[in-house]
Scaffold this active site. Sequence first.
Site, PDB file in Angstrom:
ATOM      1  N   CYS A 135     -23.537 -23.696 -20.952  1.00 17.71           N
ATOM      2  CA  CYS A 135     -22.695 -23.840 -19.800  1.00 17.71           C
ATOM      3  C   CYS A 135     -23.906 -23.899 -18.675  1.00 17.71           C
ATOM      4  CB  CYS A 135     -21.798 -22.863 -19.241  1.00 17.71           C
ATOM      5  SG  CYS A 135     -21.181 -22.997 -17.697  1.00 17.71           S
ATOM      6  N   CYS A 138     -22.617 -22.715 -15.227  1.00 18.26           N
ATOM      7  CA  CYS A 138     -23.125 -21.341 -15.092  1.00 18.26           C
ATOM      8  C   CYS A 138     -24.425 -20.807 -14.694  1.00 18.26           C
ATOM      9  CB  CYS A 138     -22.403 -20.531 -16.126  1.00 18.26           C
ATOM     10  SG  CYS A 138     -20.918 -21.160 -16.737  1.00 18.26           S
ATOM     11  N   ASP A 139     -25.127 -21.569 -15.865  1.00 20.52           N
ATOM     12  CA  ASP A 139     -26.506 -20.935 -15.900  1.00 20.52           C
ATOM     13  C   ASP A 139     -27.731 -21.607 -15.329  1.00 20.52           C
ATOM     14  OD1 ASP A 139     -25.339 -18.621 -17.215  1.00 20.52           O
ATOM     15  OD2 ASP A 139     -25.259 -19.688 -19.007  1.00 20.52           O
TER      16      ASP A 139
END
Length: 309
Positions: A135, A138-139
Amino acid sequence: MQEVHDALILGSGPAGWTAAIYAGRANLAPVLLEGMQPGGQLTITTDVENYPGFPDGVQGPEMMELFKKQATRFDTRVVSETGTEVDLNGPPFKVRTNLDNEFVCKTLIISTGASANYLGLENETKLQGRGVSACATCDGFFFQEKDVCVVGGGDSACEEATFLTRYATKVHMLVRRDQLRASKIMQQRAFDNPKIDIQWNTDVRDVYDVSEGKVTGLRLYDNKTDREFDQATGGLFLAIGHTPNTALFRDWLDLDDSGYIITKPDSSATQIPGVFACGDCQDHVYRQAVTAAGTGCMAALEAERFLTT
Ligand code: NDP
């Protein structure tokens, strides 16, 4: 006689917990089966910085604990079991679990999520959250000024690669064929981005370095020239598709070609009255915690309406 619950929720990601909060506040005394991965995909991410209300970010597992706490405050009964068999000839509907218990309900809210596909390499699993991610949204932020690799050639890979160029110095797209599967517009965006380098005919054979405790490089294979080589990199992003966790419903509900549950337009209703689907088992477009929570809310409101009409 067996108790018939007003609302049974399957899955404990943002969609499931949000559905529980709303159903609980509507006095439906929901029962929530946590499923195989309590907390869902967020429990394998670290910092979540894009969920509104957490200006300093929050750890994924902690956020799911907060969701759970809020749901139990409103009379949700949480059961640490997984649905393994369903009978949707209803209402009432029946769900049998891994511990061979049976739950009967008037409305069923399916929020079983989706799982990112991984390559299946041993070190890839060991380095998850330490440079291996599925992701970018997300990261990606944690890869500032780093060289990173994205595996895949679909719309997700192009989107993730493009997103990562905000942070990374260079993004290598590792594509196993000599062409992309992505839509033309997404392809063009990747081709036009000077920070994206596409490596064609490239398979990932291994991820280094477990002894370092973080990703430092990859063992790659050029399937055209039959050559293996090492490439230093700080991150490996998988964008080789997701698999919705919907196998249980295959014989009962309309699924699209990729296995996502089909719901009515602008609704969480499936084709069976009283059965609702929300979150990543139904949404293959946005796949965000906040959108999953939104559809969880929709499902609970629609379940409540179903029970009162
Ligand atoms: P796709 O199935 O479209 O693409 C998967 C990609 O991963 C393909 O390039 C495939 O290669 C590659 N792949 C699969 N398995 C492996 C493997 N083991 N090793 C290496 N490469 C592999 O998945 P996406 O997640 O990209 O997209 C899913 C759906 O979501 C699509 O319908 C897409 O259009 C949509 N979507 C739309 C977006 C948008 O419009 N903004 C954004 C993201 C997704 P190969 O081509 O060789 O099979």
